[in-house]
Every structure is written in structure tokens, then in C-alpha cells.
Motif scaffolding. Structure first.
Motif, short mmCIF file in Angstrom:
data_model
loop_
_atom_site.label_atom_id
_atom_site.label_comp_id
_atom_site.label_asym_id
_atom_site.label_seq_id
_atom_site.Cartn_x
_atom_site.Cartn_y
_atom_site.Cartn_z
N GLU A 95 0.83 -1.21 0.00
CA GLU A 95 0.00 0.00 0.00
C GLU A 95 0.86 1.26 0.00
OE1 GLU A 95 -2.64 -0.55 3.34
OE2 GLU A 95 -3.46 -2.39 2.44
N GLU A 96 1.95 1.24 0.75
CA GLU A 96 2.87 2.39 0.77
C GLU A 96 3.47 2.60 -0.63
OE1 GLU A 96 3.55 4.62 3.44
OE2 GLU A 96 1.71 3.58 4.06
N ALA A 97 3.87 1.52 -1.27
CA ALA A 97 4.46 1.62 -2.61
C ALA A 97 3.43 2.12 -3.62
CB ALA A 97 5.02 0.26 -3.03
N LEU A 98 2.21 1.64 -3.51
CA LEU A 98 1.16 2.09 -4.42
C LEU A 98 0.89 3.59 -4.29
CD1 LEU A 98 -1.31 -0.91 -4.28
CD2 LEU A 98 -0.24 0.02 -6.35
N LYS A 99 1.02 4.12 -3.07
CA LYS A 99 0.85 5.57 -2.88
C LYS A 99 1.86 6.36 -3.70
CE LYS A 99 -0.79 5.18 1.89
NZ LYS A 99 -0.41 5.41 3.30
N LYS A 100 3.00 5.73 -4.00
CA LYS A 100 4.06 6.38 -4.79
C LYS A 100 4.01 5.93 -6.25
CE LYS A 100 7.03 7.07 -0.84
NZ LYS A 100 8.37 7.04 -0.27
N GLN A 101 2.91 5.29 -6.64
CA GLN A 101 2.70 4.84 -8.03
C GLN A 101 3.67 3.72 -8.45
OE1 GLN A 101 0.02 7.32 -9.58
NE2 GLN A 101 0.07 7.06 -7.40
N ILE A 102 4.22 2.99 -7.50
CA ILE A 102 5.12 1.88 -7.81
C ILE A 102 4.30 0.76 -8.45
CG2 ILE A 102 6.61 0.10 -6.78
CD1 ILE A 102 7.88 2.91 -6.86
N LYS A 103 4.84 0.17 -9.51
CA LYS A 103 4.14 -0.87 -10.26
C LYS A 103 4.58 -2.29 -9.90
CE LYS A 103 2.20 2.24 -12.96
NZ LYS A 103 1.02 2.84 -12.39
N PHE A 104 5.84 -2.44 -9.49
CA PHE A 104 6.39 -3.77 -9.23
C PHE A 104 7.12 -3.79 -7.90
CE2 PHE A 104 6.20 -3.31 -13.83
CZ PHE A 104 5.49 -4.43 -14.18
#
Length: 160
Positions: A95-104
Motif C-alpha cells: 500500500e505504501e508503494a502504491l501511494k508512490k505509483q510503484i508498479k512492481f
């Protein structure tokens, strides 16, 4: 099921993360790696899992570029294994990575060509979290084959 809360690590808590690493020699038995992980915990985004005011584990996320991040290190105290701590920490950093638009999201672990049963369970854990093996290589030398596992991150529909 335990009531697990996850929060950002404070810099003074890095020593507690090192203690957890040292309590798990089956996974973290190389002194140079422990020292490097301790440094990583202080420099990268690190989070603590807490159960009833007791530190249960930690996870550190390394952002490689605008598209990918890696679980640099994750450890859970032995007596908290199989209580959902690892699963909750992985979901939290996703979820933290998704907040930064991380895809993988990737993780590196000891590869299946090594007979270690503890790491066999580690690989099973990551498979259960949706990671897939990408490749096994000699990044850590011929006696410690490195398996790179990846997961495509997608926003979860909260209503489903």
C-alpha cells in the motif's frame, strides 16, 4: 488472530531490528549481511509490526526507481511466526508503494537450488503473498543462489 499494528520505525529503534535479525540465525547468519541490513533499516523506509506493545517484526522497503521497489529485509520474531505478521507487513508496504505509483515489488531470497528448509518455507510464504519467481542467479555467490521474486502491484478495490 493477533491485533497487529504497523507503523514507521523511529531511528532509535534500529537496534531492536538488529536484535531480531540476530535472534534468527537460520535466516540471518552472515555477520556482514546483518551489519548491512542494520544500515539499510536506518537509511530506507522501515516499518515495525507491534502486537500488544511488543515488537513482533520489521520490514524495510527500498525504492529502486519510479516503477519498482524491493523488500530489502523482513524479519519476524520466532514466537510470532504464523500469526499474520509477515502477511500484514507485506500488505502494508504494498500500500505504501502504491501511494508512490510503484508498479512492481520484488524480493530476493535464497533460491530453490539450495536445500535449506527454512528458505523453502520463505519461498512458500512469498508465493502465498502473490510473488512469482523471476530468476535464480549467483548474485550472492555460487553457494548462496539468489532467487528474485516479483509481484505486480495493483490497487485493491476497497468495496470488493
Amino acid at each position: 488472530m493477533a491485533n497487529i499494528s504497523i507503523r514507521p520505525m523511529k531511528i532509535q529503534e534500529a537496534a531492536s531490528c538488529e536484535k531480531i535479525l540476530r535472534s534468527l540465525p537460520e535466516w540471518f547468519g552472515i555477520e556482514e549481511a546483518i551489519i548491512q541490513y542494520r544500515n539499510d533499516v536506518e537509511l530506507m523506509d522501515s516499518y515495525l509490526a507491534v502486537i500488544d506493545d511488543n515488537l513482533a517484526g520489521f520490514i524495510t522497503l527500498n525504492y529502486h526507481n519510479e516503477f519498482s521497489a524491493e523488500i530489502q529485509v523482513m524479519a519476524v520474531k520466532k514466537h510470532f511466526h504464523r500469526n499474520g505478521v509477515g502477511k500484514d507487513m507485506v500488505q502494508f508496504v504494498e500500500e505504501e508503494a502504491l501511494k508512490k505509483q510503484i508498479k512492481f515489488l520484488q524480493v530476493k531470497t535464497l533460491g530453490p537450488s539450495h536445500p535449506d528448509l527454512n528458505y523453502k518455507n520463505t519461498r512458500k510464504f512469498y508465493l502465498a503473498q502473490g510473488f512469482l519467481p523471476l530468476e535464480e542467479n549467483c548474485l550472492w555467490g555460487k553457494t548462496n543462489p539468489c532467487l528474485i521474486m516479483i509481484k505486480k502491484l495493483e490497487n485493491r478495490d476497497i468495496d470488493s
